[in-house]
Enzyme design. Structure first.
Site, mmCIF file in Angstrom:
data_model
loop_
_atom_site.group_PDB
_atom_site.id
_atom_site.type_symbol
_atom_site.label_atom_id
_atom_site.label_comp_id
_atom_site.label_asym_id
_atom_site.label_seq_id
_atom_site.Cartn_x
_atom_site.Cartn_y
_atom_site.Cartn_z
ATOM 1 N N CYS A 1 0.828 -1.201 0.000
ATOM 2 C CA CYS A 1 0.000 0.000 0.000
ATOM 3 C C CYS A 1 0.873 1.266 0.000
ATOM 4 C CB CYS A 1 -0.974 -0.029 1.172
ATOM 5 S SG CYS A 1 -2.409 1.046 0.939
ATOM 6 N N HIS B 1 -3.693 -5.662 1.141
ATOM 7 C CA HIS B 1 -3.485 -5.921 2.571
ATOM 8 C C HIS B 1 -3.953 -7.334 2.901
ATOM 9 C CE1 HIS B 1 -2.418 -1.867 3.828
ATOM 10 N NE2 HIS B 1 -3.428 -1.387 3.126
#
Length: 482
Positions: free
Chosen positions: A333, A430
């Site tokens: 991310c 994630h």
């Protein structure tokens, strides 16, 4: 309409989240329909919900304990700190604004109707709602327009159990003192107290229980012994990261810079659980270990600011030296964005508008934008062909030549990027390391053959429920619900 019971704390980290999670599983095991609720939370560790929003990680775990899908109604207001005096305000799972602390405290009372509506939405479909407060119940300076503790309890007419942490000391004073400093009408909402995190012979605290009961004039539950396996469950509070810094004695070393605004750090939990892995959360002022096999740049709530902090600590030099020596680098991310050539924030989403130079280890560029991507994903890791179950929670679009070598495949779309030499990768996914086969591929011989991460979470929740059944009079607690 369901009954409800709220658990407030004498302070932060007294174990409210764990108590609620354990009770959710215990009541679900009894056949009750139960749902967790936290009116206002503050955390950069969040989860994507079934209805396409985000909530605090603790409420997602509590939903799992309840055997329910997480939904945004379980945590209607989530504050995600972006800087020392401000946060992103997420309402019903969606980013509404970025506000200074002063502005938010002045305006937060306007959110109460939405908070109460979310509570009633949950209560319409279950037998009982277990509510978790935030921080300390005795913060009388924050009582005006309060959403998190007694303000909500008053608005929704919910009875309260006050939880104290005996492990940190002074529990008698903190419990009895709470009654002394809060308003009488708030004190009247407290129907019982509870002593948590006890270690030793509980009979030695019998007189303490009696004293608390006498001074507060309400029942005192517990003491609840320390639950040793709590560290096996995903944590929400950044305080949990203190245990990461000296974890593991395995031969495979993973270095992770502890960024000031680190987010979704539970991505690291499955790696930390591997007996063959030594996961080192590198603290400011400490270099990334030279013997690291893998460096992971984690998620961040303020990517450009955390990139500045990374450079200020000299970690950029360490990472590039690690790469030159043949080491592997993975960015997740915000960490993925940092590995590129530039990060542009033309609209000032995370701070002052501008463009930051990245580490240049991936030939990609990122442009931040107001629209946040929130969705659960099922992906395939391109190199191994193994499945990954994860989620997207990010703002920004990343593009460039290295995206042609995708990290993963999500449906018919390529995801992430891999460098030409194959030693640097970035992904927005994630939760990727919860997939046992994929994690085993990434770690090679360091992976434990018998670690089933998700099954371990379920077993730990069941053990927590059994722990509370053994040490609490849950029937008496249920009798307090209204």
């Amino acid at each position: 309409m369901a009954k409800s019971l709220m658990f407030m704390g004498t302070g932060s980290d007294v174990g409210k989240s764990l108590i609620v999670a354990g009770l959710c599983r215990a009541l679900a095991n009894r056949g009750l329909r139960v749902a967790p609720f936290k009116p206002q939370n503050m955390s950069n560790n969040a989860a994507v919900t079934a209805d396409g929003g985000e909530i605090g990680r603790a409420q997602a775990l509590q939903a799992r304990a309840s055997r329910r899908e997480p939904v945004t109604a379980m945590n209607p207001v989530l504050l995600k700190p972006e800087q020392e005096t401000g946060a992103q305000v997420v309402v019903r799972g969606q980013r509404r604004a970025s506000m200074s602390a002063r502005s938010y405290w002045a305006e937060r009372g306007k959110l109460m109707p939405e908070v109460v509506a979310a509570f009633h939405e949950l209560a319409a479909d279950v037998d009982i709602v277990l509510v978790e407060g935030a921080g300390s119940a005795s913060e009388v300076n924050l009582r005006g327009n309060d959403l998190a503790n007694f303000g909500f309890a008053e608005a929704a007419k919910v009875p309260v159990v006050l939880v104290g942490d005996i492990h940190r000391g002074g529990v008698i004073a903190s419990v009895v003192g709470t009654f002394a400093v809060i308003a009488p009408e708030d004190a009247a909402r407290i129907k019982a107290t509870m002593i948590n995190k006890f270690q030793g012979d509980p009979s030695l605290f019998a007189s303490g229980v009696a004293f608390i009961r006498e001074r507060t004039d309400v029942p005192c539950f517990g003491p609840v012994p320390w639950f040793a396996d709590a560290g096996r469950l995903p944590a929400e509070d950044v305080l949990a990261l203190e245990d990461y810094t000296a974890n593991g004695k395995g031969s495979y070393t993973i270095g992770v810079p502890r960024l000031p605004r680190i987010a979704n750090f539970d991505d690291l939990d499955p790696l930390r659980a591997e007996p063959g892995v030594r996961l080192i959360l590198v603290t400011p002022g400490t270099p990334i270990p030279r013997d690291a096999d893998l460096v992971i740049l984690p998620g961040s709530k303020a990517t450009r600011s955390d990139l500045d902090a990374l450079r200020a600590n000299g970690w950029d030099t360490d990472i590039k030296a690690h790469h030159r020596a043949g080491g592997q680098v993975l960015g997740i991310c915000g960490g993925y964005q940092m590995l590129g050539r530039t990060i542009a924030d033309p609209d000032g989403i995370e701070g002052a508008p501008g463009t930051s130079e990245g580490l240049g280890l991936l030939d990609v560029e990122t442009v931040l934008s107001p629209a946040k991507q929130l969705r659960v994903e099922n992906a395939i890791h391109r190199q191994s062909g193994l499945p990954i179950a994860g989620y997207h929670m990010h703002m920004g679009v990343t593009s460039g030549p290295d995206t042609a070598r995708a990290f993963a495949q999500v449906g018919d779309k390529a995801e992430g990027a891999v460098s030409a030499n194959g030693r640097v990768a970035g992904t927005y996914l994630h939760g990727l390391f919860t997939a046992d086969d994929f994690r085993g591929f990434m770690l090679g011989d360091a992976a434990g053959p018998d670690l089933a991460y998700e099954a371990g979470i379920e077993a730990t929740l069941d053990a927590l429920a059994a722990h509370l059944e053994a040490h609490l009079d849950i029937d008496a607690l249920l009798a307090l619900a209204e």
